[in-house]
Design a protein around this motif. Structure first.
Motif, PDB file in Angstrom:
ATOM      1  N   SER A 263       5.444 -18.508  50.172  1.00 42.29           N
ATOM      2  CA  SER A 263       6.160 -19.528  49.399  1.00 42.29           C
ATOM      3  C   SER A 263       5.236 -20.678  49.034  1.00 42.29           C
ATOM      4  O   SER A 263       5.224 -21.151  47.886  1.00 42.29           O
ATOM      5  CB  SER A 263       7.356 -20.054  50.194  1.00 42.29           C
ATOM      6  OG  SER A 263       8.289 -19.029  50.456  1.00 42.29           O
ATOM      7  N   LEU A 264       4.448 -21.133  49.994  1.00 37.94           N
ATOM      8  CA  LEU A 264       3.506 -22.225  49.733  1.00 37.94           C
ATOM      9  C   LEU A 264       2.458 -21.818  48.707  1.00 37.94           C
ATOM     10  O   LEU A 264       2.075 -22.624  47.850  1.00 37.94           O
ATOM     11  CB  LEU A 264       2.829 -22.660  51.039  1.00 37.94           C
ATOM     12  CG  LEU A 264       3.730 -23.360  52.060  1.00 37.94           C
ATOM     13  CD1 LEU A 264       2.969 -23.609  53.359  1.00 37.94           C
ATOM     14  CD2 LEU A 264       4.269 -24.668  51.502  1.00 37.94           C
TER      15      LEU A 264
ATOM     16  N   ILE B  40       4.120 -21.850  45.266  1.00 41.85           N
ATOM     17  CA  ILE B  40       4.297 -23.230  44.825  1.00 41.85           C
ATOM     18  C   ILE B  40       2.971 -23.818  44.345  1.00 41.85           C
ATOM     19  O   ILE B  40       2.901 -24.480  43.299  1.00 41.85           O
ATOM     20  CB  ILE B  40       4.891 -24.086  45.971  1.00 41.85           C
ATOM     21  CG1 ILE B  40       6.337 -23.675  46.231  1.00 41.85           C
ATOM     22  CG2 ILE B  40       4.827 -25.578  45.629  1.00 41.85           C
ATOM     23  CD1 ILE B  40       6.931 -24.271  47.491  1.00 41.85           C
ATOM     24  N   LEU B  41       1.904 -23.562  45.093  1.00 39.37           N
ATOM     25  CA  LEU B  41       0.584 -24.067  44.712  1.00 39.37           C
ATOM     26  C   LEU B  41       0.131 -23.485  43.377  1.00 39.37           C
ATOM     27  O   LEU B  41      -0.298 -24.223  42.476  1.00 39.37           O
ATOM     28  CB  LEU B  41      -0.429 -23.727  45.804  1.00 39.37           C
ATOM     29  CG  LEU B  41      -1.888 -24.088  45.505  1.00 39.37           C
ATOM     30  CD1 LEU B  41      -2.055 -25.584  45.334  1.00 39.37           C
ATOM     31  CD2 LEU B  41      -2.814 -23.563  46.597  1.00 39.37           C
TER      32      LEU B  41
ATOM     33  N   LEU C 148       6.760 -18.173  54.743  1.00 36.58           N
ATOM     34  CA  LEU C 148       6.392 -19.565  54.473  1.00 36.58           C
ATOM     35  C   LEU C 148       5.055 -19.646  53.748  1.00 36.58           C
ATOM     36  O   LEU C 148       4.906 -20.387  52.769  1.00 36.58           O
ATOM     37  CB  LEU C 148       6.326 -20.344  55.788  1.00 36.58           C
ATOM     38  CG  LEU C 148       5.853 -21.799  55.688  1.00 36.58           C
ATOM     39  CD1 LEU C 148       6.795 -22.608  54.817  1.00 36.58           C
ATOM     40  CD2 LEU C 148       5.729 -22.414  57.078  1.00 36.58           C
TER      41      LEU C 148
END
Length: 220
Positions: free
Chosen positions: A21-22, A25-26, A18
């Motif tokens: 992934s974050l 994305i950022l 997680l």
């Protein structure tokens, strides 16, 4: 105890997945804005005269009823650029997968109502995604230089796709829709930007449909 150990290990793996992934994305969202912000224009006076404007499609109507403000504001921007002489021709590009859903046809009708002549509009019925619309502008309609017409948050992705395909592009930011009316769409765009990088630089995703070339030839 063994089961608890497995659960803890699975939780740690999930947590790390997680976090990674974050982070991805950022980073991808920061990158697409930073790299393309110089090509985004908010005022007509700052826009270079370009022969063709690419109007990115969206539904004319909201699923809950009523007209889509994103649609209306893009049409207003496109018509304004045409009438001011900033563009000479418009490609209306959008989804046409179903008989009852035809984004390009609705855009065409709206532009005609705003005084844009029929001969200054070209349909792109296979603009199923932003990638398809931008790539088809070059590969099907023969344009190496375009003005992308959409809202700011969407424009960065279109500009990045243009760079990948060696298209000289500016984007004209249509009027924004208030956040309370556009939160879902903006949230979806955050993930779409990350998916775009995967499409362009990992998966080499191509438009769903190309077909025969239909070059748009515009005089000086």
């Amino acid at each position: 105890m063994k089961l608890n150990s497995v659960i803890k290990k699975a939780f740690k793996i999930s947590l790390w997945a997680l976090l990674v992934s974050l982070f991805v994305i950022l980073i991808t969202n920061l990158m697409v804005v930073w790299v393309n912000k110089q090509e985004l224009v908010f005022s007509k006076k700052d826009l270079s005269n370009t022969k063709v404007g690419l109007v990115l499609g969206t539904s004319k109507f909201l699923t809950k009823g009523g007209e889509n403000p994103f649609f209306n504001k893009r049409i207003n921007a496109a018509a304004d650029l045409y009438h001011s002489g900033k563009v000479k021709h418009l490609i209306v590009s959008g989804d046409n997968k179903y008989q009852s859903y035809n984004e390009p046809r609705y855009m065409y009708q709206a532009l005609i109502e705003k005084g844009v002549p029929h001969e200054a509009i070209t349909f792109d019925f296979a603009g199923f995604r932003t990638l398809d619309s931008v790539v088809r502008a070059k590969k099907i309609f023969g344009q190496d230089s375009i003005v992308v017409i959409t809202q700011e948050f969407h424009a960065y992705r279109a500009l990045q796709i243009s760079k990948k395909y060696n298209i000289k592009a500016q984007a004209f930011a249509a009027e924004e829709v208030p956040l309370k009316e556009s939160f879902f769409v903006r949230s979806r765009e955050v993930l779409a930007r990350t998916a775009m990088y995967a499409d362009l630089y990992i998966l080499n995703t191509q438009p769903e449909y190309l077909g025969e070339r239909q070059p748009i030839n515009i005089g000086k």
